[in-house]
Design a protein around this motif. Structure first.
Motif, mmCIF file in Angstrom:
data_model
loop_
_atom_site.group_PDB
_atom_site.id
_atom_site.type_symbol
_atom_site.label_atom_id
_atom_site.label_comp_id
_atom_site.label_asym_id
_atom_site.label_seq_id
_atom_site.Cartn_x
_atom_site.Cartn_y
_atom_site.Cartn_z
ATOM 1 N N HIS A 1 0.765 -1.148 -0.202
ATOM 2 C CA HIS A 1 0.043 -0.079 0.108
ATOM 3 C C HIS A 1 1.016 1.210 -0.064
ATOM 4 C CE1 HIS A 1 -3.027 3.053 1.553
ATOM 5 N NE2 HIS A 1 -3.667 2.418 0.838
ATOM 6 N N LEU A 2 0.613 2.038 -0.845
ATOM 7 C CA LEU A 2 1.608 3.277 -1.081
ATOM 8 C C LEU A 2 0.880 4.191 0.116
ATOM 9 C CD1 LEU A 2 3.402 4.037 -3.178
ATOM 10 C CD2 LEU A 2 1.795 5.530 -4.491
ATOM 11 N N THR A 3 1.666 4.718 1.064
ATOM 12 C CA THR A 3 1.481 5.569 2.274
ATOM 13 C C THR A 3 1.000 6.627 1.729
ATOM 14 O OG1 THR A 3 3.756 5.551 2.744
ATOM 15 C CG2 THR A 3 2.130 4.188 4.093
ATOM 16 N N ASP A 4 1.893 7.212 0.737
ATOM 17 C CA ASP A 4 1.619 8.626 0.280
ATOM 18 C C ASP A 4 1.312 8.445 -1.180
ATOM 19 O OD1 ASP A 4 1.899 11.213 -0.349
ATOM 20 O OD2 ASP A 4 3.939 11.635 -0.173
ATOM 21 N N PRO A 5 0.111 8.681 -1.670
ATOM 22 C CA PRO A 5 -0.172 8.541 -2.950
ATOM 23 C C PRO A 5 0.472 9.662 -3.825
ATOM 24 C CG PRO A 5 -2.198 9.214 -1.957
ATOM 25 C CD PRO A 5 -1.283 8.978 -0.566
ATOM 26 N N SER A 6 1.102 10.650 -3.360
ATOM 27 C CA SER A 6 1.550 11.817 -4.035
ATOM 28 C C SER A 6 2.949 11.394 -4.348
ATOM 29 C CB SER A 6 1.520 13.038 -3.473
ATOM 30 O OG SER A 6 2.370 13.174 -2.173
ATOM 31 N N CYS B 1 5.335 8.207 -5.854
ATOM 32 C CA CYS B 1 5.420 6.765 -6.137
ATOM 33 C C CYS B 1 6.649 6.057 -5.806
ATOM 34 C CB CYS B 1 5.496 6.545 -7.751
ATOM 35 S SG CYS B 1 3.950 7.160 -8.374
ATOM 36 N N ARG B 2 6.960 4.911 -5.548
ATOM 37 C CA ARG B 2 8.077 4.085 -5.340
ATOM 38 C C ARG B 2 8.317 3.034 -6.058
ATOM 39 N NH1 ARG B 2 7.863 2.201 0.788
ATOM 40 N NH2 ARG B 2 9.676 1.128 -0.025
ATOM 41 N N GLU B 3 9.398 2.694 -6.517
ATOM 42 C CA GLU B 3 9.726 1.637 -7.439
ATOM 43 C C GLU B 3 8.514 1.286 -8.629
ATOM 44 O OE1 GLU B 3 10.713 -1.740 -4.804
ATOM 45 O OE2 GLU B 3 12.102 -0.208 -3.730
ATOM 46 N N ASN B 4 8.305 0.194 -8.880
ATOM 47 C CA ASN B 4 7.027 -0.106 -9.406
ATOM 48 C C ASN B 4 5.949 0.407 -8.910
ATOM 49 O OD1 ASN B 4 8.640 -1.266 -11.829
ATOM 50 N ND2 ASN B 4 8.972 -2.990 -10.339
ATOM 51 N N THR B 5 5.054 1.248 -9.295
ATOM 52 C CA THR B 5 3.813 1.701 -9.041
ATOM 53 C C THR B 5 2.599 1.839 -9.885
ATOM 54 O OG1 THR B 5 4.858 2.873 -7.077
ATOM 55 C CG2 THR B 5 2.570 3.705 -7.335
ATOM 56 N N LEU B 6 1.436 1.517 -9.328
ATOM 57 C CA LEU B 6 0.194 1.911 -10.357
ATOM 58 C C LEU B 6 -0.687 2.672 -9.558
ATOM 59 C CD1 LEU B 6 1.608 -0.386 -12.130
ATOM 60 C CD2 LEU B 6 -0.441 -1.576 -12.365
ATOM 61 N N LEU B 7 -1.162 3.472 -10.135
ATOM 62 C CA LEU B 7 -1.958 4.519 -9.418
ATOM 63 C C LEU B 7 -3.386 4.425 -9.944
ATOM 64 C CD1 LEU B 7 -0.039 7.848 -8.562
ATOM 65 C CD2 LEU B 7 -0.537 6.153 -7.131
ATOM 66 N N GLY C 1 -8.663 7.529 -9.962
ATOM 67 C CA GLY C 1 -10.322 7.891 -9.710
ATOM 68 C C GLY C 1 -10.584 7.650 -8.383
ATOM 69 N N ASP C 2 -9.680 6.970 -7.744
ATOM 70 C CA ASP C 2 -9.975 6.834 -6.172
ATOM 71 C C ASP C 2 -10.232 7.971 -5.296
ATOM 72 O OD1 ASP C 2 -9.921 4.786 -4.061
ATOM 73 O OD2 ASP C 2 -8.077 5.609 -3.199
ATOM 74 N N ASP C 3 -10.848 7.831 -4.228
ATOM 75 C CA ASP C 3 -11.522 8.937 -3.383
ATOM 76 C C ASP C 3 -10.358 9.761 -3.248
ATOM 77 O OD1 ASP C 3 -13.845 7.812 -3.511
ATOM 78 O OD2 ASP C 3 -13.814 7.084 -1.483
ATOM 79 N N ALA C 4 -9.078 9.448 -2.919
ATOM 80 C CA ALA C 4 -7.844 10.028 -2.253
ATOM 81 C C ALA C 4 -7.551 11.279 -3.412
ATOM 82 C CB ALA C 4 -6.710 9.221 -2.218
ATOM 83 N N PHE C 5 -8.034 10.991 -4.736
ATOM 84 C CA PHE C 5 -7.498 11.952 -5.624
ATOM 85 C C PHE C 5 -8.864 12.861 -6.261
ATOM 86 C CE2 PHE C 5 -4.310 8.584 -6.115
ATOM 87 C CZ PHE C 5 -3.112 9.609 -6.215
ATOM 88 N N THR C 6 -10.181 12.358 -5.958
ATOM 89 C CA THR C 6 -11.194 12.914 -6.685
ATOM 90 C C THR C 6 -12.000 13.993 -5.715
ATOM 91 O OG1 THR C 6 -12.712 10.868 -5.994
ATOM 92 C CG2 THR C 6 -11.633 11.147 -8.244
ATOM 93 N N GLN C 7 -11.514 14.003 -4.404
ATOM 94 C CA GLN C 7 -12.271 15.001 -3.399
ATOM 95 C C GLN C 7 -12.276 16.206 -3.997
ATOM 96 O OE1 GLN C 7 -13.004 14.714 0.260
ATOM 97 N NE2 GLN C 7 -13.160 12.471 -0.101
ATOM 98 N N GLY C 8 -13.445 16.774 -4.057
ATOM 99 C CA GLY C 8 -13.654 18.127 -4.745
ATOM 100 C C GLY C 8 -13.482 18.539 -6.128
ATOM 101 N N GLN D 1 -0.908 16.262 -15.168
ATOM 102 C CA GLN D 1 0.167 16.818 -14.405
ATOM 103 C C GLN D 1 1.047 15.976 -13.731
ATOM 104 O OE1 GLN D 1 -2.229 18.896 -11.254
ATOM 105 N NE2 GLN D 1 -3.037 20.321 -12.888
ATOM 106 N N ARG D 2 0.231 14.603 -13.289
ATOM 107 C CA ARG D 2 1.180 13.535 -12.590
ATOM 108 C C ARG D 2 1.996 13.079 -13.448
ATOM 109 N NH1 ARG D 2 0.465 11.085 -7.174
ATOM 110 N NH2 ARG D 2 2.311 9.689 -7.351
ATOM 111 N N LEU D 3 1.535 12.993 -14.922
ATOM 112 C CA LEU D 3 2.596 12.413 -15.809
ATOM 113 C C LEU D 3 3.812 13.131 -15.676
ATOM 114 C CD1 LEU D 3 1.706 10.710 -18.772
ATOM 115 C CD2 LEU D 3 3.575 12.387 -18.952
ATOM 116 N N LEU D 4 3.666 14.617 -15.758
ATOM 117 C CA LEU D 4 4.881 15.602 -16.037
ATOM 118 C C LEU D 4 5.863 15.031 -14.422
ATOM 119 C CD1 LEU D 4 2.978 18.970 -16.666
ATOM 120 C CD2 LEU D 4 4.631 17.523 -18.102
ATOM 121 N N GLN D 5 5.010 14.919 -13.657
ATOM 122 C CA GLN D 5 5.913 14.552 -12.236
ATOM 123 C C GLN D 5 6.695 13.275 -12.422
ATOM 124 O OE1 GLN D 5 3.369 14.442 -8.527
ATOM 125 N NE2 GLN D 5 4.797 13.200 -7.646
#
Lengths: 57, 519
Positions: free
Chosen positions: B380-385, B387-393, B396-403, B416-420
């Motif tokens: 489980h990725l503790t901080d979704p902002s 990524c570490r090693e191999n990560t799939l995000l 559409g999960d609540d953590a990203f769609t609030q508001g 934006q995330r792709l740029l990061q």
């Protein structure tokens, strides 16, 4: 469970859309009959109060 | 730089319309940023992060609209505000018959038979209950509905012989009516019952491409097969499809259910009198076979099983043997363009089930991957902002769609995330899904390609190359047109696979090839 009669699937589908305009537009594009409810949050934004009102109405 | 904030008291617009207006105003000359949001506490936090937290913003209430503009000059800011106001005045252009309540709408359309509800979750259950009491089937798109409410609604539906699809039901197809997010696929003999929207979309699209159509697709919502809900909607949907004359084959798809619920569902499916393909992503196939049903490991496998059952055209182009060799040679070639330290994969998904399917495939190839929706809790990725090693995000999960709107509607967050992610020197491959259909963004690839090109230019300066692999979940008949979206991707140097499963395998094979080259 089996003794409850299920109503047929809603087809042709006639929709009351409560919420996103986007979905109403997408349905209209497909020729689905839609009535849009322009929902707004209650003025005080208090879900508990709304639940009480719902029970009363 | 000029900042203008306007509060429009007691003016409500849904988050999608606000996103659309923001997007249009942001393109005006001299405008740097435009944010339109309702004054909820969560949105105020977002505005604060963007440096737009003023006393006026703080005083705004949840049903007040906040319009915030950052522009090059007073004049540009004024023009942008006028543009925003003009766009807000244009309500849903084609939808002329609007009403204040379900009852008023029913008065005008007494033969309505379904309510599609997509208001904020805390208010959604009350509207759903009202719709059921008026004899309407319900598709509940809203998420954040309490599980107690879900159970109560589903019991009420059961008593009245009605269906509740959802909460958090993204997709449904009833005959040829596509509700929520759904693709334009042919009508046919396969009935789908799915716990996830993108699972249903990928299945229906892959079947369509093989010449097989669907009769109906019934969404259950993600929690239906939890012990607390007991699979009430899936059980009802199986009954519906068993009784439906147009449905000859049934496909069930979800993440692995609660074992007791799985037993009930399989028992009911075995009794329904039609062949049933069951895809409990990553679940135990033994239980499914034992019930006399056909197990499938992934969405793509489910399609192959259906093709086998329909005895239609089961030829898969050049056949699996050749396809595998082609994939390996493409992977080896692409891996040669990577540096020895570029060992990791990042998946940025808008579809939750597509992310899940990719993890199942990649686990077999390259081992466990980190995620905000991991297969194994240890990853489980503790901080979704970050990524570490191999990560799939799953974006559409609540953590990203609030508001904000779902990434299938508003792709900005993923871009934006792709740029990061592309700035990471250890990145080798980016894996993407692009979901088309009604409800989705009108041209999702446009902004994505801009982000890819911008990242590539930056990487080139550092003498780095990274690979992008994508699949498009859509059809030629979808409003966004699959071939058009795929061409835009290919022209930007993206490797475009035929399915999410194939894209995942290719991405994994490139990472493996680079690992092996480094040995």
């Amino acid at each position: 469970m089996a003794n409850i009669e299920i109503k047929p699937l809603p087809y042709p589908t006639r929709v009351i859309n409560v919420g996103l305009d986007l979905f109403a537009e997408a349905m209209q594009e497909q020729g689905i009959e839609v009535a849009q409810v322009s929902w707004e949050p209650p003025v005080k934004g208090d879900p508990e109060l709304m639940a009480i009102l719902d029970d009363l109405l | 730089m000029v900042t203008k904030v306007q509060i429009r008291v007691h003016e409500y617009h849904d988050s999608v319309r606000l996103m659309q207006v923001s997007e249009r105003v942001r393109r005006e000359e001299g405008v740097q940023e435009t944010i339109l949001m309702m004054g909820t506490d969560n949105n105020k936090k977002i505005l604060a992060t963007a440096g737009l937290h003023t006393a006026e913003v703080e005083a705004a209430a949840a049903n007040d609209l906040i319009v915030a503009i950052v522009a090059d000059s007073q004049e540009a800011a004024k023009r942008a505000l006028e543009k925003a106001n003009a766009l807000l005045m244009q309500r849903a252009s084609g939808v002329s018959n609007t009403y204040r309540s379900v009852e008023a709408a029913l008065g005008a359309m007494p033969d309505a038979n379904l309510a599609l509800i997509s208001i904020p979750g805390e208010y959604a259950a009350a509207e759903a209950r009202r719709a059921l009491e008026h004899g309407l089937h319900v598709m509940l798109f809203s998420d954040n509905v309490a599980i107690e409410d879900e159970l109560e609604l589903k019991k009420l539906a059961r008593e009245r012989g009605l269906l509740v699809m959802g909460p958090d039901c993204g997709t449904a197809v009833i005959g040829q009516a596509r509700l929520g997010f759904a693709n334009v696929v042919r009508h046919g003999v396969v009935g789908i019952v799915g716990a996830s929207g993108t699972g249903i979309q990928e299945l229906s699209v892959l079947l369509h491409r093989q010449g097989v159509g669907i009769s109906h697709a019934i969404g259950t919502g993600g929690r239906d097969l939890d012990a607390a809900v007991g699979g009430l909607t899936m059980l009802a949907a199986i009954e519906y499809l068993a009784a439906d004359v147009n449905t000859e084959i049934i496909v069930l798809t979800s993440k692995p259910p609660d074992p007791e619920v799985a037993r009930k569902v399989l028992e009911s499916a075995a009794r329904c009198g039609k062949p049933v393909v069951v895809n409990f992503l990553g679940g135990d196939p033994g239980m499914i076979s034992a019930a006399g049903l056909t197990p499938a490991a992934t969405l793509k496998d489910s399609v192959n099983e259906v093709l086998y059952l329909t005895a239609g055209d089961v030829s898969q182009g050049s056949g699996p043997g050749t396809a595998e060799i082609e994939l390996q040679s493409l992977a080896t070639r692409e891996a040669q363009r990577l540096g020895p330290e570029q060992l990791y994969l990042r998946g940025l998904f808008s579809g939750g089930t597509l992310c899940y399917e990719a993890m199942l495939i990649l686990r077999e190839q390259i081992g466990e991957v980190y995620s905000n929706i991991p297969l194994n809790k240890k990853y489980h990725l503790t901080d979704p902002s970050t990524c570490r090693e191999n990560t799939l995000l799953d974006l559409g999960d609540d953590a990203f769609t609030q508001g904000r709107a779902h990434p299938m509607i508003d792709p900005a967050l993923r871009n934006q995330r792709l740029l990061q992610e592309a700035r990471d020197a250890e990145l080798g491959v980016i894996l993407l899904d692009v979901v088309l259909g009604f409800g989705a963004h009108a041209n999702p690839v446009e902004g994505l390609v801009d982000a890819i090109q911008q990242s590539r230019r930056q990487a080139e300066k550092e003498k780095r190359h990274f690979v992008v692999v994508a699949s498009v979940c859509g059809t030629e008949e979808d409003p966004q047109q699959r071939s058009r979206q795929e061409k835009l991707l290919s022209d930007a140097g993206v490797l475009v696979a035929n399915s999410n499963a194939e894209a995942s395998r290719l991405a994994g094979a490139i990472i493996l090839a680079n690992r092996q080259a480094g040995k």
